[in-house]
Each structure stands twice: as structure tokens, then as C-alpha cells.
Design a protein around this motif. Structure first.
Motif, PDB file in Angstrom:
ATOM      1  N   ILE A  33      64.654 -50.935   8.096  1.00  0.00           N
ATOM      2  CA  ILE A  33      65.531 -51.181   6.942  1.00  0.00           C
ATOM      3  C   ILE A  33      65.623 -49.952   6.043  1.00  0.00           C
ATOM      4  CG2 ILE A  33      65.994 -52.700   4.958  1.00  0.00           C
ATOM      5  CD1 ILE A  33      65.916 -54.283   7.555  1.00  0.00           C
ATOM      6  N   VAL A  93      68.977 -51.400  11.306  1.00  0.00           N
ATOM      7  CA  VAL A  93      69.766 -52.322  10.473  1.00  0.00           C
ATOM      8  C   VAL A  93      70.538 -51.476   9.465  1.00  0.00           C
ATOM      9  CG1 VAL A  93      69.652 -54.209   8.796  1.00  0.00           C
ATOM     10  CG2 VAL A  93      67.991 -54.117  10.685  1.00  0.00           C
ATOM     11  N   ARG A 145      57.990 -46.874  -7.949  1.00  0.00           N
ATOM     12  CA  ARG A 145      57.373 -47.974  -7.194  1.00  0.00           C
ATOM     13  C   ARG A 145      56.889 -49.090  -8.109  1.00  0.00           C
ATOM     14  NH1 ARG A 145      53.103 -46.505  -2.297  1.00  0.00           N
ATOM     15  NH2 ARG A 145      53.191 -48.485  -1.207  1.00  0.00           N
ATOM     16  N   GLY A 186      63.386 -55.289  -3.815  1.00  0.00           N
ATOM     17  CA  GLY A 186      64.694 -55.955  -3.799  1.00  0.00           C
ATOM     18  C   GLY A 186      64.996 -56.613  -2.465  1.00  0.00           C
ATOM     19  N   VAL A 187      65.162 -55.806  -1.426  1.00  0.00           N
ATOM     20  CA  VAL A 187      65.493 -56.398  -0.120  1.00  0.00           C
ATOM     21  C   VAL A 187      64.305 -57.181   0.433  1.00  0.00           C
ATOM     22  CG1 VAL A 187      67.306 -54.727   0.483  1.00  0.00           C
ATOM     23  CG2 VAL A 187      64.937 -54.257   1.153  1.00  0.00           C
ATOM     24  N   LYS A 190      52.260 -57.958  -6.957  1.00  0.00           N
ATOM     25  CA  LYS A 190      53.455 -58.006  -6.098  1.00  0.00           C
ATOM     26  C   LYS A 190      53.300 -59.084  -5.028  1.00  0.00           C
ATOM     27  CE  LYS A 190      55.132 -53.233  -6.568  1.00  0.00           C
ATOM     28  NZ  LYS A 190      55.477 -51.984  -5.852  1.00  0.00           N
ATOM     29  N   TYR A 225      67.541 -49.165  -4.292  1.00  0.00           N
ATOM     30  CA  TYR A 225      66.908 -47.889  -3.945  1.00  0.00           C
ATOM     31  C   TYR A 225      67.934 -46.793  -3.601  1.00  0.00           C
ATOM     32  CZ  TYR A 225      62.953 -44.933  -3.052  1.00  0.00           C
ATOM     33  OH  TYR A 225      62.032 -43.917  -3.145  1.00  0.00           O
ATOM     34  N   TRP A 254      73.425 -52.360   6.965  1.00  0.00           N
ATOM     35  CA  TRP A 254      74.308 -53.429   6.480  1.00  0.00           C
ATOM     36  C   TRP A 254      75.688 -52.893   6.100  1.00  0.00           C
ATOM     37  CZ3 TRP A 254      75.924 -54.954   1.286  1.00  0.00           C
ATOM     38  CH2 TRP A 254      76.577 -56.187   1.276  1.00  0.00           C
ATOM     39  N   SER A 287      51.795 -53.588  -2.154  1.00  0.00           N
ATOM     40  CA  SER A 287      50.752 -52.635  -2.552  1.00  0.00           C
ATOM     41  C   SER A 287      49.876 -53.114  -3.710  1.00  0.00           C
ATOM     42  CB  SER A 287      51.388 -51.294  -2.918  1.00  0.00           C
ATOM     43  OG  SER A 287      52.222 -51.450  -4.045  1.00  0.00           O
ATOM     44  N   TYR A 322      48.149 -53.975   0.758  1.00  0.00           N
ATOM     45  CA  TYR A 322      47.811 -52.716   1.434  1.00  0.00           C
ATOM     46  C   TYR A 322      47.632 -51.608   0.399  1.00  0.00           C
ATOM     47  CZ  TYR A 322      53.036 -52.401   1.415  1.00  0.00           C
ATOM     48  OH  TYR A 322      54.366 -52.402   1.081  1.00  0.00           O
TER      49      TYR A 322
END
Ligand SMILES: NC(=O)c1ccc[n+]([C@@H]2O[C@H](COP(=O)([O-])OP(=O)(O)OC[C@H]3O[C@@H](n4cnc5c(N)ncnc54)[C@H](OP(=O)(O)O)[C@@H]3O)[C@@H](O)[C@H]2O)c1
Length: 332
Positions: free
Chosen positions: A245, A269, A321, A151-152, A176, A41, A271, A172, A191
Motif C-alpha cells: 500500500i 495496490v 508519525r 488513515g488507510v 495506537k 500521507y 487506488w 508502534s 512493534y
């Protein structure tokens, strides 16, 4: 060499592919022949000048690559010509060649394909640091992952399971969610895609409450942000940890009274900063991740690949998305 360049601020359609001279490695650096570049992203954000780093233009997006060492700068030890490595770049990866400090290159296992190598450390590194160092998650705790097929997010699902947590995936679409369940989530919730009005926000909070049960989630992994953040925080357990994140759905504002009522922590967070500030701890995390990969506990799910000349379409998948797991740009 060919590179995909951002020359003006804008979306993926502003990227152009150009021929450039091969970059030469300086002291302590190596030049990689890039074989694959993972799309993350931050690539969506960096070309629009919306990321925390704003490289000078022109630059190539692409923060993580896998490839072979093809030239060594002065004084490089520990790497040799032909070594297969994963390189952490920040940007510059969507190019046939890339010069990196040797310390930013990690040898790849022989059995790991380049596509998986280019989809590995950024996602699993982030999610492992989040769950291990920032949340100190314990076996048996419940973990709610938002954006669980991203991804994460998908990395957090796999790692949560590997670390003994009960993983509740949230995403969503049913497709997925099914992907997250196939990667280890024990339960889940679909959701709505938003946007949400006041009633919609309440319904969203109720969805998360039902999914997390009466005790709530001990750890919430939020790689989505927007209205999803507060709605999910309302279903956190007593003394839970809410991991911040990322914000593809927008940067949320949280009423702090929720942290008092839940006795919970909101934990940032970052990284990239962790890898710079605590390199040895990060190296230890990476070794543990490679061990989990060797044991078959984690494995990047590459849902689609694009050649270099279509790198913009790869970034668009994430921006719209649509991406599931990892999208990777591959080079012959
Ligand atoms: N903190 C760190 O150190 C760190 C490190 C790496 C990445 N990140 C951040 O983590 C976030 C996720 O990165 P990623 O590479 O995993 O991205 P990704 O694969 O595109 O996943 C993002 C997920 O966010 C959800 N989403 C909600 N609204 C969205 C929107 N308007 N546009 C796109 N996606 C939307 C999607 O899931 P649903 O459709 O299921 O909602 C999507 O699967 C980004 O904000 C990134 O900057 C942070």
C-alpha cells in the motif's frame, strides 16, 4: 479566495497562505466551496516532490475535500448549486474554492458531517479496493494490518471486520493499538519504532509470528513498508496475499525466495490508477462504502482538525508519525 501554496520544494514549513482570484469552472466542471480537506500521507510527499504526481508550482496540497457546489460549468448535469459533495482532487484541496470535473464529485449523505466526508473515500476506497479486488479476502480469514491506527490502516481494520475477517492490528504504540482495537481489531501487537539492525529485524519477525499464530496471516495489509515489510511477510500463511500500500518507513526490498517458500503473492495496490482505469467498478465500491457508512459499520475517526492557516501543522502530524485516524483541515 485563500489557498495554502507550495511554491518551493520542501516540508510543511515552506507552505504559505495567499489570496488568489476565484477559479472559474470550464465545461463539465463545478466550483466547490471547500468546507473540509482531509490530510493524507501523499500530502507529506507531494510538497517534497516525492510523490508519483509532481504538479506544477505553485499548487495547494490536499487530495480530498468535502464542500458545496457554488458554480456550474457549461453542460453539467446531475449536480446543482448547493449540493453537498465529496470531491477527489489529487491536490488543490487546501483552498477555500476548488474547481473539479463534475465526475470527480460524489453527493454526500445528508447526515455526514463535512469533516467525515473529507476523510472518507481516499482511505476507505483504497482499503476496500485492496481487500476486495486485490486480496479477495474471505470471511474467517486472518488479516494483519500494519500501521493500523493510520488513515488507510484504520480503514482497513474497520473494513476487514465488516468483511468477516479476523483482524490483527500492528502499530508502534499501545495508544495506537488501543485505537485499532476500539475500531474492530480482534488482537494486536505493538512493534518498535525502528530503525532496526539485523537482530532487531529478527525480533520484529518473531513479534509478527507470535501475533499471527502458527497458521500465519492470510492477508497482510502493509501501509508502512521499510523493515516492517519483510519481517511481516515472514509470518504470512500458505497462499497468503501481501498487499503493498505505501512506504512511510521506506521502500523495502524483498527476497523473492520468501514467496516460493510461502506459496504467497505480493500484490501491488494503486487506488488512484484503479479509479481511472475501472471507474464503474470504483463507483460500485463507493456505493458499497456509503451503504456500510449508513449501516454504521464504518466511520472515519477524525482525531484532530486545523484551520486553513495552520494546514502545515496538520501535514506535520502525519510526517512526524503522530497522527491517529484522520487529520482534517476545516474551513468556515
Ligand atoms: N496504494 C494506494 O493506492 C494508496 C492510497 C492512499 C495512501 N497510500 C499510502 O499509504 C501510506 C499511509 O497513508 P496514510 O494517509 O494512511 O498515512 P498515515 O495516516 O500517516 O499513516 C501511516 C502510518 O505509517 C506508520 N509509519 C511508519 N513509519 C513512519 C514514518 N517514518 N513516518 C510516518 N508514519 C510512519 C505510522 O504507524 P505506526 O507508527 O503505527 O507504525 C502511521 O500511522 C502512505 O505511504 C500513502 O502514500 C497509498
Amino acid at each position: 479566495m485563500r489557498a495554502v501554496l507550495s511554491k518551493v520544494v520542501g516540508g510543511p514549513d515552506t507552505l504559505v497562505i495567499e489570496e488568489l482570484p476565484d477559479p472559474q469552472p470550464g465545461p463539465g466542471e463545478v466550483r466547490l466551496r471547500v468546507r473540509a480537506c482531509g490530510v493524507n500521507y501523499p500530502d507529506v510527499l507531494i510538497i517534497e516532490d516525492k510523490y508519483q504526481f509532481k504538479p506544477e508550482r505553485p499548487f495547494a496540497p490536499g487530495g480530498e475535500v468535502a464542500g458545496e457546489v457554488e458554480a456550474l460549468g457549461e453542460g453539467v448535469t446531475g449536480l446543482k448549486l448547493g449540493d453537498r459533495v465529496i470531491g477527489q482532487a489529487g491536490w488543490g484541496g487546501m483552498a477555500e474554492k476548488l474547481v473539479l470535473n463534475a465526475a470527480r464529485c460524489t453527493p454526500m449523505p445528508d447526515s455526514m458531517p463535512f469533516e467525515e466526508g473529507a476523510a472518507f473515500f481516499l482511505t476507505y476506497g483504497t482499503s476496500y479496493y485492496a481487500l476486495k479486488q486485490r486480496a479477495a479476502i474471505k470471511p474467517g480469514e486472518s488479516l494483519l494490518v500494519l500501521g493500523a491506527a493510520g488513515g488507510v490502516g484504520l480503514a482497513a481494520v474497520e473494513l476487514g471486520k465488516a468483511m468477516g475477517a479476523q483482524v490483527i492490528a500492528a502499530a508502534s504504540t499501545q495508544e495506537k493499538l488501543d485505537l485499532a482495537k476500539a475500531h474492530g481489531a480482534h488482537a494486536g501487537v505493538v512493534y518498535p519504532a525502528g530503525p532496526f539492525d539485523k537482530d532487531g529485524q529478527k525480533e520484529l519477525a518473531n513479534l509478527f509470528k507470535q501475533a499471527c499464530g502458527p497458521n500465519g496471516a492470510d492477508v497482510i495489509y502493509d501501509a508502512v513498508g521499510g523493515d516492517y515489510a519483510e519481517a511481516s511477510l515472514r509470518s504470512i500463511a500458505w497462499e497468503g496475499r501481501f498487499l503493498v500500500i505505501g512506504f512511510p518507513a521506506g521502500i523495502p526490498r524483498i527476497p523473492l525466495n520468501l514467496t516460493l517458500l510461502k506459496g504467497c503473492q505480493i500484490v501491488g495496490v494503486f487506488w488512484g490508477a484503479f479509479t481511472a482505469r475501472q471507474p464503474q467498478e470504483n463507483q460500485q465500491n463507493l456505493r458499497e462504502l456509503l451503504a456500510m457508512y449508513a449501516e454504521g459499520k464504518i466511520r472515519p475517526y477524525v482525531s484532530s482538525t486545523y484551520p486553513l492557516e495552520r494546514a502545515g501543522e496538520a501535514i506535520t502530524e502525519l510526517a512526524e508519525r503522530r497522527a491517529q485516524g484522520k487529520v482534517v483541515v476545516t474551513l468556515a
